[in-house]
Design a protein around this motif. Structure first.
Motif, short mmCIF file in Angstrom:
data_model
loop_
_atom_site.label_atom_id
_atom_site.label_comp_id
_atom_site.label_asym_id
_atom_site.label_seq_id
_atom_site.Cartn_x
_atom_site.Cartn_y
_atom_site.Cartn_z
N GLU A 241 1.01 -1.00 -0.07
CA GLU A 241 0.01 0.02 0.00
C GLU A 241 0.86 1.36 -0.04
N VAL A 242 2.29 0.97 0.10
CA VAL A 242 3.11 2.24 0.19
C VAL A 242 3.36 2.72 -1.17
N PRO A 243 2.90 4.14 -1.49
CA PRO A 243 2.95 4.42 -3.10
C PRO A 243 4.23 4.06 -3.80
N TYR A 244 5.31 3.80 -3.17
CA TYR A 244 6.51 3.92 -3.72
C TYR A 244 7.18 2.43 -4.03
N PHE A 245 6.26 1.58 -3.30
CA PHE A 245 6.75 0.11 -3.31
C PHE A 245 6.03 -0.59 -4.37
N THR A 246 6.97 -1.57 -5.08
CA THR A 246 6.19 -2.51 -6.01
C THR A 246 6.18 -3.62 -5.39
N PHE A 247 5.32 -4.80 -6.05
CA PHE A 247 5.25 -6.05 -5.25
C PHE A 247 6.84 -6.68 -5.28
N GLU A 248 7.37 -6.70 -6.30
CA GLU A 248 8.98 -7.17 -6.28
C GLU A 248 9.81 -6.31 -5.06
N LEU A 269 18.16 -0.06 3.75
CA LEU A 269 17.46 -0.31 2.45
C LEU A 269 18.18 -0.33 1.31
N GLU A 270 19.32 0.36 1.44
CA GLU A 270 20.29 0.45 0.14
C GLU A 270 21.06 -0.64 -0.02
N LYS A 271 21.21 -1.75 0.87
CA LYS A 271 21.52 -2.79 0.79
C LYS A 271 21.04 -3.90 -0.09
N ILE A 272 19.54 -3.37 -0.07
CA ILE A 272 18.67 -4.49 -1.11
C ILE A 272 19.00 -4.12 -2.46
N ASP A 273 19.33 -5.27 -3.23
CA ASP A 273 19.35 -5.30 -4.55
C ASP A 273 18.45 -4.62 -5.34
N GLY A 274 18.93 -3.60 -6.02
CA GLY A 274 17.85 -2.74 -6.96
C GLY A 274 17.20 -1.49 -6.28
N PHE A 275 17.55 -1.37 -4.95
CA PHE A 275 16.45 -0.28 -4.06
C PHE A 275 17.49 0.88 -4.11
N SER A 276 16.83 2.06 -4.48
CA SER A 276 17.38 3.27 -4.41
C SER A 276 16.97 4.20 -3.26
N LEU A 277 17.66 4.90 -2.60
CA LEU A 277 17.55 5.89 -1.42
C LEU A 277 17.09 7.28 -1.93
N GLU A 278 16.90 7.19 -3.42
CA GLU A 278 16.64 8.48 -3.78
C GLU A 278 15.21 9.09 -3.31
#
Length: 290
Positions: A241-248, A269-278
């Protein structure tokens, strides 16, 4: 009188010769009318001209094929796959550039290009003289100083509610294009209302100076009422439900917590593959850590 011969009488030997001569003359006449006529000088000239044109065309094609590619100045923000191949960039270097641009970030200097693409110094020395940045970038300092001076200063009480402003008001007071104003309203409706001013950063096409001017006149006074969820204990359905999260992204977060334990800082969260702190400052509006 009987011994006198006619002067028209011809000896048989002469008669044979005359007969043969007649045949030769007759054949000559037939040959003149029925034998193919030779090509005239005019026709020969036309054919020669056409042949010369063909030769000239072949010479032109050959000369064009021998021309060496001469690169022209270009903006490094818009390098295509083909352009990158011509410049000698590897696929990895191009992928880094494309990923950077997909975040709506810009290459504004030679050093930016090197830091993003990780290109070698030798190749950079060859291609950097061709980089062409927009004129406004060259005068960026002057532009920024001017932008600061034109922002009105208002207190919180004097500002209008960003969650109630109309597209027409944005056009008149901030001087943004109509399609940008409409885009802001559509994004606000999609969120169900802004939670914080920072969410204006997510509006595509809204320049930084326009956003600052807008926030000098408007602010979120009636934020959307939300219940923050604990990122460490929330279910997949709650996180989605968080607007910035996809299912993946949600699955990656749950997998990270399962392997490493609770998240103690959003920076993790930056350590998670493909996650951006932008967008972490906007994501934090919807989450807690405990």
């Amino acid at each position: 009188m009987k011994n006198i011969k006619s002067h028209f009488e011809i000896h048989s030997r002469f008669r044979n010769g005359i007969f043969l001569l007649s045949i030769v003359l007759l054949l000559s006449v037939f040959g003149y009318y029925f034998y193919p006529k030779p090509t005239t000088l005019e026709q020969s000239f036309v054919e020669l001209t056409e042949f010369q044109n063909q030769v000239d065309s072949l010479k032109l094609v050959t000369s064009l094929e021998k021309k060496v590619y001469q690169p022209k100045p270009f903006n490094p923000n818009f390098i295509s796959d083909h352009k990158g191949y011509q410049l000698g960039l590897s696929t990895q270097q191009l992928d880094r550039l494309f990923a950077y641009r997909e975040k709506n970030k810009w290459i504004n200097s030679v050093s930016d290009f090197k830091n993003v693409t990780k290109v070698s110094d030798s190749l950079l020395a060859l291609i950097s003289p061709l980089f062409k940045f927009p004129e406004w970038k060259k005068n960026e300092v002057t532009y920024k100083q001017y932008a600061r001076r034109k922002y009105p200063i208002k207190t919180y009480a004097q500002k209008e509610d960003l969650n109630r402003v109309t597209a027409q008001q944005l056009q008149e007071k901030v001087n943004v294009p109509d399609f940008i104003a409409e885009r802001i309203i559509r994004y606000r409706n999609k969120l169900g209302g802004f939670v914080g001013d920072i969410q204006l950063k997510d509006v595509s096409g809204l320049y930084d100076h326009q956003r600052k001017k807008m926030l000098s006149l408007f602010t979120v006074k009636t934020p959307k009422q939300i219940k923050k969820v604990n990122i460490n204990t929330a279910s997949v359905n709650e996180l989605i439900e968080v607007p910035y999260f996809t299912f993946e992204t949600v699955l990656e977060i749950k997998d990270y917590i399962k392997k490493n334990g609770s998240i103690s800082s959003f920076k993790e969260l930056e350590k998670i593959d493909g996650f951006s702190l932008e967008k972490i400052d906007r994501i934090a509006l919807y989450l807690t850590l405990n």
